[in-house]
Structures are given as C-alpha cells and as structure tokens.
Motif scaffolding. Structure first.
Motif, PDB file in Angstrom:
ATOM      1  N   GLY A 101       0.786  -1.234   0.000  1.00  0.00           N
ATOM      2  CA  GLY A 101       0.000   0.000   0.000  1.00  0.00           C
ATOM      3  C   GLY A 101       0.814   1.277   0.000  1.00  0.00           C
ATOM      4  O   GLY A 101       0.254   2.374  -0.001  1.00  0.00           O
ATOM      5  N   ASP A 102       2.143   1.166  -0.014  1.00  0.00           N
ATOM      6  CA  ASP A 102       3.000   2.353   0.028  1.00  0.00           C
ATOM      7  C   ASP A 102       2.997   3.085  -1.309  1.00  0.00           C
ATOM      8  O   ASP A 102       3.011   2.460  -2.378  1.00  0.00           O
ATOM      9  CB  ASP A 102       4.457   1.973   0.357  1.00  0.00           C
ATOM     10  CG  ASP A 102       4.621   1.463   1.784  1.00  0.00           C
ATOM     11  OD1 ASP A 102       3.693   1.654   2.607  1.00  0.00           O
ATOM     12  OD2 ASP A 102       5.675   0.851   2.067  1.00  0.00           O
ATOM     13  N   ALA A 103       3.007   4.417  -1.248  1.00  0.00           N
ATOM     14  CA  ALA A 103       3.132   5.243  -2.449  1.00  0.00           C
ATOM     15  C   ALA A 103       4.475   4.950  -3.114  1.00  0.00           C
ATOM     16  O   ALA A 103       5.473   4.687  -2.428  1.00  0.00           O
ATOM     17  CB  ALA A 103       3.030   6.718  -2.079  1.00  0.00           C
ATOM     18  N   ILE A 104       4.505   4.993  -4.440  1.00  0.00           N
ATOM     19  CA  ILE A 104       5.748   4.738  -5.174  1.00  0.00           C
ATOM     20  C   ILE A 104       5.970   5.839  -6.209  1.00  0.00           C
ATOM     21  O   ILE A 104       5.021   6.446  -6.690  1.00  0.00           O
ATOM     22  CB  ILE A 104       5.738   3.359  -5.878  1.00  0.00           C
ATOM     23  CG1 ILE A 104       4.541   3.235  -6.836  1.00  0.00           C
ATOM     24  CG2 ILE A 104       5.760   2.229  -4.870  1.00  0.00           C
ATOM     25  CD1 ILE A 104       4.567   2.013  -7.733  1.00  0.00           C
ATOM     26  N   SER A 105       7.236   6.070  -6.519  1.00  0.00           N
ATOM     27  CA  SER A 105       7.569   7.007  -7.590  1.00  0.00           C
ATOM     28  C   SER A 105       8.393   6.322  -8.679  1.00  0.00           C
ATOM     29  O   SER A 105       8.664   6.924  -9.712  1.00  0.00           O
ATOM     30  CB  SER A 105       8.328   8.212  -7.036  1.00  0.00           C
ATOM     31  OG  SER A 105       9.475   7.785  -6.356  1.00  0.00           O
ATOM     32  N   ASN A 106       8.766   5.076  -8.450  1.00  0.00           N
ATOM     33  CA  ASN A 106       9.464   4.254  -9.441  1.00  0.00           C
ATOM     34  C   ASN A 106       8.702   2.943  -9.568  1.00  0.00           C
ATOM     35  O   ASN A 106       8.086   2.475  -8.606  1.00  0.00           O
ATOM     36  CB  ASN A 106      10.906   3.968  -9.003  1.00  0.00           C
ATOM     37  CG  ASN A 106      11.731   5.235  -8.944  1.00  0.00           C
ATOM     38  OD1 ASN A 106      11.803   5.982  -9.911  1.00  0.00           O
ATOM     39  ND2 ASN A 106      12.331   5.491  -7.793  1.00  0.00           N
ATOM     40  N   TRP A 107       8.783   2.329 -10.766  1.00  0.00           N
ATOM     41  CA  TRP A 107       8.047   1.097 -11.003  1.00  0.00           C
ATOM     42  C   TRP A 107       8.534  -0.018 -10.095  1.00  0.00           C
ATOM     43  O   TRP A 107       9.743  -0.173  -9.874  1.00  0.00           O
ATOM     44  CB  TRP A 107       8.189   0.658 -12.468  1.00  0.00           C
ATOM     45  CG  TRP A 107       7.341  -0.545 -12.762  1.00  0.00           C
ATOM     46  CD1 TRP A 107       6.025  -0.542 -13.079  1.00  0.00           C
ATOM     47  CD2 TRP A 107       7.743  -1.912 -12.738  1.00  0.00           C
ATOM     48  NE1 TRP A 107       5.561  -1.825 -13.253  1.00  0.00           N
ATOM     49  CE2 TRP A 107       6.606  -2.688 -13.048  1.00  0.00           C
ATOM     50  CE3 TRP A 107       8.938  -2.571 -12.469  1.00  0.00           C
ATOM     51  CZ2 TRP A 107       6.635  -4.081 -13.118  1.00  0.00           C
ATOM     52  CZ3 TRP A 107       8.971  -3.956 -12.539  1.00  0.00           C
ATOM     53  CH2 TRP A 107       7.835  -4.692 -12.864  1.00  0.00           C
ATOM     54  N   VAL A 108       7.593  -0.775  -9.563  1.00  0.00           N
ATOM     55  CA  VAL A 108       7.862  -2.015  -8.842  1.00  0.00           C
ATOM     56  C   VAL A 108       6.842  -3.040  -9.332  1.00  0.00           C
ATOM     57  O   VAL A 108       5.775  -2.674  -9.825  1.00  0.00           O
ATOM     58  CB  VAL A 108       7.735  -1.851  -7.303  1.00  0.00           C
ATOM     59  CG1 VAL A 108       8.771  -0.881  -6.757  1.00  0.00           C
ATOM     60  CG2 VAL A 108       6.330  -1.421  -6.898  1.00  0.00           C
ATOM     61  N   LYS A 109       7.175  -4.319  -9.195  1.00  0.00           N
ATOM     62  CA  LYS A 109       6.195  -5.365  -9.502  1.00  0.00           C
ATOM     63  C   LYS A 109       5.036  -5.155  -8.534  1.00  0.00           C
ATOM     64  O   LYS A 109       5.240  -5.057  -7.333  1.00  0.00           O
ATOM     65  CB  LYS A 109       6.844  -6.743  -9.312  1.00  0.00           C
ATOM     66  CG  LYS A 109       5.977  -7.877  -9.782  1.00  0.00           C
ATOM     67  CD  LYS A 109       6.771  -9.171  -9.671  1.00  0.00           C
ATOM     68  CE  LYS A 109       6.029 -10.381  -9.818  1.00  0.00           C
ATOM     69  NZ  LYS A 109       5.286 -11.011 -10.556  1.00  0.00           N
ATOM     70  N   GLY A 110       3.851  -5.040  -9.053  1.00  0.00           N
ATOM     71  CA  GLY A 110       2.701  -4.747  -8.201  1.00  0.00           C
ATOM     72  C   GLY A 110       2.342  -3.271  -8.183  1.00  0.00           C
ATOM     73  O   GLY A 110       1.501  -2.848  -7.395  1.00  0.00           O
ATOM     74  N   ALA A 111       2.978  -2.474  -9.053  1.00  0.00           N
ATOM     75  CA  ALA A 111       2.616  -1.053  -9.167  1.00  0.00           C
ATOM     76  C   ALA A 111       1.149  -0.973  -9.585  1.00  0.00           C
ATOM     77  O   ALA A 111       0.712  -1.651 -10.512  1.00  0.00           O
ATOM     78  CB  ALA A 111       3.506  -0.362 -10.194  1.00  0.00           C
TER      79      ALA A 111
END
Length: 170
Positions: A30-40
């Motif tokens: 559930g964490d905000a992301i600014s780079n692609w991760v699996k599960g984006a």
C-alpha cells in the motif's frame, strides 16, 4: 455464447470494493511509489506493467482522476466479461452473470475456466468434488493454501449476488 454486459450495479459494487487511489502505489504493502515495482497499481486496482509505466508513469505520478481510473478499470474488466460470456453455456440471469464476472475478476480467467463453479453453472448434474454449486463457489477462499477471512466474506457476498440478487459490500 452469451453476450451479456456487466450491470451498473455490478460495476459500482466492484469499484467500491477496489477503492480509488489517484497516485501509484505498491499493491503488496500500500506504500506510495515514484518508481516502477512489480505490483505497481493505480486507480481502482489497475496493475501497471513496466512497459506501461515507461509510457505513462510520469502522468500517473501526477495523479489521475476518478474518471480516468474508471476507464482503466473498465478496460481491465472487459476480458473477464468476455471470458464469462465465452465460457458459460447455460442461460443465466443478469445478477448471476455479474457474480460470475466478479468471481473471475478475483480468481483469474484460467482458474475460472477450469473451475467446478463453471462446470456446475453449465450443468448442475456434473460430477465434481463438491456437493453443490454453493460449496464449489465458496471453496475459493484460500490464498497460499490458507483460508482467508476476506476471501470467505467475498465469496459469501458473490454467492448472495448469484443466488439472491443481493448486491452488498463485504
């Protein structure tokens, strides 16, 4: 082959369950992301693959509207609507169709296509490992071999849509 569409009631229920997030997050934590991760993920549970992130990631980081998110959701839902139309050969009602699409959306089309649920929907006299359709449906309550209360609740709600035409959040 059927040619049903998901009802507005079914779509609105699924949208309310998936809930809206306007900026990208990791669906694992559930964490905000600014780079692609699996599960984006963004919007109403729209998974962003790496290619899509490379094309649209900057736009996604700036946030999307609920209308944009709903458009992505409807694109994501379309293969499940089509899959249920293709696989179900029995005559079913709108609420039954909605419930089957909601189930397939959660368990995946391959699992749905091979399920005792589908076999029994198409022919209630089919022999399966389950005494009836309800038991086959509610058996989809595990994640990694463990019964999950959230899935128990979801299956009960889906069954209520299928069997009683009751659309209620779980």
């Amino acid at each position: 082959m059927l040619n049903n569409q998901m009802s507005d009631k079914g779509i609105e229920l699924l949208l309310s369950i998936e809930s809206f997030r306007g900026t990208p997050y990791d669906d694992q934590n559930g964490d905000a992301i600014s780079n692609w991760v699996k599960g984006a993920t963004i919007g109403y549970g729209h998974l962003i693959n790496q290619d899509e992130w490379n094309r649209c990631g900057d736009n996604y980081k700036n946030g999307i509207t609920k209308e944009q998110a709903k458009a992505l959701f409807l694109q994501d839902l379309a293969p499940f609507v089509s899959g249920v139309n293709t696989k179900v050969t029995a005559t079913i009602s709108q609420n039954q169709f909605d419930a089957l699409v909601i189930l397939a959306f959660n368990i995946g089309l391959a699992n749905f296509a091979n399920s005792s649920v589908l076999k029994l929907v198409n022919d209630l006299s089919t022999q399966t490992n389950y005494p009836n359709l309800e038991a086959a449906w509610k058996a989809w309550n595990k994640s990694q071999g463990k019964v999950m209360q959230g899935l128990v609740n979801r299956r009960n709600a889906e069954w209520n849509i299928y069997s009683k035409n009751v659309y209620a959040h779980w």
